[in-house]
Design a protein around this motif. Structure first.
Motif, PDB file in Angstrom:
ATOM      1  N   GLY A  29      54.081  43.345  33.527  1.00 22.80           N
ATOM      2  CA  GLY A  29      54.461  42.982  34.878  1.00 22.80           C
ATOM      3  C   GLY A  29      53.565  41.912  35.469  1.00 22.80           C
ATOM      4  O   GLY A  29      52.463  41.626  34.983  1.00 22.80           O
ATOM      5  N   LEU A  30      54.054  41.338  36.569  1.00 25.19           N
ATOM      6  CA  LEU A  30      53.384  40.187  37.176  1.00 25.19           C
ATOM      7  C   LEU A  30      51.994  40.517  37.696  1.00 25.19           C
ATOM      8  O   LEU A  30      51.040  39.769  37.468  1.00 25.19           O
ATOM      9  N   SER A  31      51.841  41.631  38.405  1.00 25.60           N
ATOM     10  CA  SER A  31      50.532  41.966  38.973  1.00 25.60           C
ATOM     11  C   SER A  31      49.491  42.186  37.885  1.00 25.60           C
ATOM     12  O   SER A  31      48.353  41.722  37.996  1.00 25.60           O
ATOM     13  N   ALA A  32      49.877  42.909  36.829  1.00 24.98           N
ATOM     14  CA  ALA A  32      48.944  43.132  35.733  1.00 24.98           C
ATOM     15  C   ALA A  32      48.545  41.819  35.087  1.00 24.98           C
ATOM     16  O   ALA A  32      47.375  41.610  34.722  1.00 24.98           O
ATOM     17  N   ALA A  33      49.505  40.902  34.939  1.00 24.43           N
ATOM     18  CA  ALA A  33      49.190  39.596  34.361  1.00 24.43           C
ATOM     19  C   ALA A  33      48.232  38.821  35.264  1.00 24.43           C
ATOM     20  O   ALA A  33      47.306  38.154  34.776  1.00 24.43           O
ATOM     21  N   ARG A  34      48.438  38.890  36.557  1.00 30.01           N
ATOM     22  CA  ARG A  34      47.539  38.194  37.472  1.00 30.01           C
ATOM     23  C   ARG A  34      46.139  38.807  37.430  1.00 30.01           C
ATOM     24  O   ARG A  34      45.140  38.090  37.557  1.00 30.01           O
ATOM     25  N   ASN A  35      46.051  40.095  37.266  1.00 24.26           N
ATOM     26  CA  ASN A  35      44.735  40.720  37.122  1.00 24.26           C
ATOM     27  C   ASN A  35      44.060  40.299  35.829  1.00 24.26           C
ATOM     28  O   ASN A  35      42.833  40.114  35.785  1.00 24.26           O
ATOM     29  N   THR A  36      44.834  40.132  34.768  1.00 23.73           N
ATOM     30  CA  THR A  36      44.273  39.635  33.504  1.00 23.73           C
ATOM     31  C   THR A  36      43.677  38.248  33.699  1.00 23.73           C
ATOM     32  O   THR A  36      42.568  37.957  33.220  1.00 23.73           O
ATOM     33  N   GLY A  37      44.393  37.396  34.391  1.00 22.15           N
ATOM     34  CA  GLY A  37      43.863  36.069  34.685  1.00 22.15           C
ATOM     35  C   GLY A  37      42.633  36.130  35.570  1.00 22.15           C
ATOM     36  O   GLY A  37      41.686  35.354  35.387  1.00 22.15           O
ATOM     37  N   LEU A  38      42.621  37.038  36.524  1.00 21.93           N
ATOM     38  CA  LEU A  38      41.466  37.189  37.410  1.00 21.93           C
ATOM     39  C   LEU A  38      40.221  37.597  36.627  1.00 21.93           C
ATOM     40  O   LEU A  38      39.116  37.077  36.860  1.00 21.93           O
ATOM     41  N   GLN A  39      40.376  38.516  35.688  1.00 25.03           N
ATOM     42  CA  GLN A  39      39.237  38.968  34.891  1.00 25.03           C
ATOM     43  C   GLN A  39      38.674  37.856  34.008  1.00 25.03           C
ATOM     44  O   GLN A  39      37.469  37.790  33.754  1.00 25.03           O
ATOM     45  N   ALA A  40      39.550  36.974  33.543  1.00 21.92           N
ATOM     46  CA  ALA A  40      39.094  35.881  32.672  1.00 21.92           C
ATOM     47  C   ALA A  40      38.574  34.688  33.453  1.00 21.92           C
ATOM     48  O   ALA A  40      37.938  33.796  32.872  1.00 21.92           O
ATOM     49  N   ALA A  41      38.814  34.631  34.744  1.00 21.71           N
ATOM     50  CA  ALA A  41      38.462  33.464  35.547  1.00 21.71           C
ATOM     51  C   ALA A  41      36.955  33.331  35.701  1.00 21.71           C
ATOM     52  O   ALA A  41      36.247  34.313  35.919  1.00 21.71           O
TER      53      ALA A  41
END
Length: 846
Positions: free
Chosen positions: A372-384
């Protein structure tokens, strides 16, 4: 007569293409054109009717302008071709003024109005096709008194008439009208760009007013057609200082450019030389003032460029089967003009060519299973690794200055997040353009001209530490709603959101009815999830009311035109005259809600029962009015549609507007479908799920430790939050503290009193009683009356149907009141934590 000179430019024009408008910017050959200009004239006529200096003076002036970093000249009269040639030879473009007698009541005489149109046509025809033409100004500062005399609607229609006339003579020419603050309220959506003359002599008011003008401009460029400062009254040193910060402020506000009034102190108006004002950058004999150096230096900094020490930005693109548009998105990210940024592409379990497309770019690609979109955005946040994390969608292409504009706002404010507009690009096809004008698109909600209540997910950026503090995005939002939720959670922490009108992304809209329906149905599901998490933000039918104002295309239009009032000031002399539109009342807003369609079913049933008992046929005209409201709303919305690609014919335009009207009708049905499928119904119950006898109760709570009354009430409120109850606080004039909703028909209210028993001992007393909504009273009274009337007439079928409806409503009212009462009682008995003011703490306590 006009002095005839040989052309100063060859067939090899220095301007290979004429300027065009795309979104909030002017472009030439896919390159942004930032207007750095100066006004020129008006001058004393010579040789009979030529209102420009002799050629040798004009050529020297134009060469000096170009040498001082200027690229545009604004004239107030139609320039002869030799003037346009001279401008082109110096690399200058001309903003052509089309003069007419706008300072008199020009609409009171039909012959005068017709003559004005003819002169506008002649002026455009004289310049048509010349590569040096930037745009045509079909008017300049019609006085507020004249607009007030005629009425704004008549003036708006006349300006549209002039715009169409200009376009007929030069179809590729850009058209504007130069407005000013005292007629700010004129609504002119037919113009290619918005131009204003603004003279403010302090930075703070100018910044605030330009933010307002940017929102009025919508998705069009904002051009400052005049700014300036009088050196005669204030001195050349003060003129130098003020012009510098005026230009810098205009640039920081994201204007498409600015023109300084004027090039020289030589000025002729109304048959007289003006010798008591000195606004020029040069004197009457063309000696430069100190302001010229300041203007050259300020123009040299346009557009604003990021510095090496600006914060690092992590751009996160989440994609799921986005092969159709992903390449365009990632290509736009390559062209970002920012010194320190990274791009993280999160491939959320795509099954198409998404992974292969992403691998072709120099970005970090993270592939996960579909979560899902929110989980994907959290994945990007963790890698940022950036201080700022910016999000855009795989169907959006950012403007090259996107990150620069976002960083400018972050650097000048304490906002936790910043967003910008998303504009549909031209060339996506007729269906996409109609969808862009239909309701349900991604819009931003503004509390003020610079502070947002909501920024859409396709164009949002946050300080990483703020996102980390709230735990990132809520994974339950798989396709939509995550941006709304994260905005509310940040604001609940006391942080604010900002808005930058020139931090633009080009957002592709759905290009088929099926895709649009699927998107809107998903939005309905997201609303259901949001209502469960934030029940206090929704009313009993399940409708969300924003505190701020919505901006963007496709906004629903009320069935009846909204009332408007203009602040004119005493005797019409207000310096800043604005248009005020009161919010729609409850009745006017009803047809705009998806739930309006649910009203049609019972009306249709009553109309059908009219076959058995004719008096019920009175429901038929009511049903007709309700259906008509939907159709009228769709027609009004389609009439206000604006298409990036001008329709080729009147028939094509009618087809596009008809399709837009169909989308207006389909959107609430699709949204309602998603809402109903996921539990967001007007008959839903919220709270503990238990029932109690709906009668008044009094509960007492004893405490050996003194607490303020606010804390006693706050504990109950925190418990209600923890149970997911829908409630609202009492106002300053209410005799109750909390109103707990059980549904659309019934509720319960709570009143509190705290007794003081000495030695820090207290007794808190809570009164809970059921409450019937006005709607329930209306429906019950109506059904009871109709049942009685049908019984008196001996209509057995009607009595059974209407009596069954009355009994169902009464039972539903009892259940909702009992549910609300049980929820309130449970919340009072609940021992909430001491820190009851925070939702997070309340959830832990629950």
């Amino acid at each position: 007569m006009v002095l005839a000179l040989p052309p100063l430019i060859s067939s090899e024009s220095p301007f290979p293409r004429r300027p065009s408008v795309s979104g909030r910017f002017l472009f030439v050959n896919d390159e942004k054109l930032h207007v750095r200009g100066v006004t020129y004239g008006t001058f004393r006529p010579r040789d009979g009717d030529c209102e420009f200096p002799p050629p040798h003076v004009l050529e020297a002036d134009f060469a000096a302008m170009a040498g001082n970093g200027m690229n545009t000249v604004r004239t107030y009269t139609v320039p002869p071709r030799w003037v346009l040639d001279a401008a082109a030879a110096c690399g200058l473009r001309i903003m052509v003024g089309l003069p007419w007698e706008q300072h008199v009541a020009f609409l009171d005489d039909r012959n005068r109005a017709r003559s004005i149109e003819q002169r506008v046509r002649a002026g455009v025809r004289a310049c048509a096709g010349h590569p040096a033409v930037l745009c045509y100004a079909i008017g300049n500062e019609i006085p507020a008194g004249i607009v007030r005399w005629h009425g704004r609607r008549r003036v708006e229609r006349f300006l549209e008439r002039l715009c169409r006339a200009a376009k007929a003579e030069d179809p590729e020419g850009l058209v504007t009208y130069v407005n000013f603050p005292s007629t700010e309220y004129l609504e002119l959506p037919f113009l290619d760009l918005v131009a204003f003359n603004v003279y403010l002599e302090s930075p703070r008011p100018l910044r605030a007013y330009l933010a307002r003008l940017q929102n009025l401009a919508g998705d069009r460029p904002l051009l400052l057609a005049e700014l300036g400062f009088d050196s005669r009254r204030h001195g050349t040193g003060e003129q130098e200082r003020v012009l510098r910060w005026q230009i810098e402020t205009a640039a920081a506000a994201g204007c498409a450019g600015a023109l300084v009034f004027g090039w020289t102190d030589e000025w002729h108006r109304g048959g007289h030389d003006i010798d008591d004002w000195d606004f020029g950058l040069t004197t009457r004999d063309r000696r430069p003032k100190p302001a010229l150096d300041a203007v050259r230096a300020a123009f040299a900094k346009l557009p604003p460029r990021p510095a090496a020490d600006w914060p690092r930005v992590s751009v996160v693109v989440c994609t799921y089967n986005g092969q159709a548009t992903l390449r365009d998105c990632l290509d736009g990210l390559v062209k970002l003009d920012y010194p320190d940024y990274e791009v993280i592409v999160v491939n959320d379990g795509s099954t198409d060519a998404t992974a292969a497309i992403a691998a072709g770019f120099p970005y970090q690609v993270i592939s996960t299973e579909n979560r899902g979109l929110s989980a994907a955005r959290n994945t990007g946040l963790q890698a940022a690794t950036g201080e700022i994390v910016a999000y855009t969608d795989d169907d959006a292409r950012p403007d090259p200055d996107w990150l620069t504009q976002l960083a400018l706002t972050f650097g000048g404010t304490q906002h936790a997040g910043v967003g910008g507009p998303n504009i549909p690009p031209p060339g996506d096809g007729a269906m996409a353009e109609c969808v862009a004008n239909a309701p349900g698109g991604p819009i931003h909600v503004l509390l003020s001209d610079r502070e947002a209540e909501h920024i859409p997910g396709c164009n949002m950026a946050f300080r990483k530490q703020c996102l980390d503090a709230i735990g990132g995005f809520d994974p339950q939002f798989r396709t939509a709603g995550d941006d709304v939720d994260v905005c509310w959670r940040l604001q609940e922490r006391g942080w604010t959101l900002g808005f930058n009108p020139t931090a633009v992304v080009w957002h592709h809209r759905r290009n088929s009815l099926r895709a649009y329906w699927r998107q809107q149905r998903g939005y309905g599901r997201a609303e259901a999830l949001l209502e469960r998490k934030w029940p206090e933000r929704y009313n009993a039918p399940g409708h969300l009311s924003w505190r701020g104002r919505l901006y963007g295309l496709g906004l629903p239009h009320a069935v009846l035109p909204r009332r408007w009032r203009i602040y004119h000031g005493t005797w019409g002399c207000g310096l800043f005259q604005q248009l005020y539109r009161p919010a729609d009342g409850a009745l006017a807003a009803l047809p705009l809600m998806p739930e309006w369609h649910l009203l049609l079913a019972p009306l249709a049933v009553l109309s059908a029962l009219g076959l058995a008992w004719p008096p019920l046929l009175l429901a038929l005209p009511v049903l007709g009015v309700c259906l008509s409201a939907l159709v009228v709303q769709a027609i009004r919305g389609a009439a206000h549609a604006r298409f990036p690609t001008p329709p080729r014919s009147r028939w094509t335009e009618l087809r596009l507007r008809a399709l837009t009207a169909v989308l207006y009708l389909a959107q609430p049905l699709a949204r309602l479908s998603g809402r109903l499928a996921h539990g967001l119904t007007p008959w839903r119950r919220r709270g503990s799920g238990r029932l109690a006898l709906p009668r008044p109760r009094v509960l007492d709570r004893w405490s050996e430790h003194w607490r303020p009354a606010e804390e006693w009430a706050g504990q109950v409120e925190a418990a209600l939050l923890g149970m997911g109850a829908a409630f609202q606080r009492g106002g300053e004039f209410d005799r109750w503290e909390l109103h707990v909703r059980g549904g659309l028909l019934g509720a319960a209210r709570v009143r509190m009193a705290v007794e003081e028993h000495g030695a820090n001992r207290q007794l808190a007393r809570y009164r809970v009683w059921p409450r019937c909504s006005p709607l329930a009273l209306l429906l019950l009274t109506g059904f009871a009356g109709l049942t009685a009337a049908a019984g008196a007439a001996g209509e057995t079928v009607a009595v059974a149907a209407l009596g069954g409806g009355f009994g169902t409503l009464l039972l539903r009212l009892a259940i909702e009141c009992g549910s609300a009462t049980a929820t309130a009682l449970r919340a009072i008995r609940h021992r909430a934590a001491e820190r009851s003011g925070s939702r997070a703490r309340a959830e832990e306590a629950a």
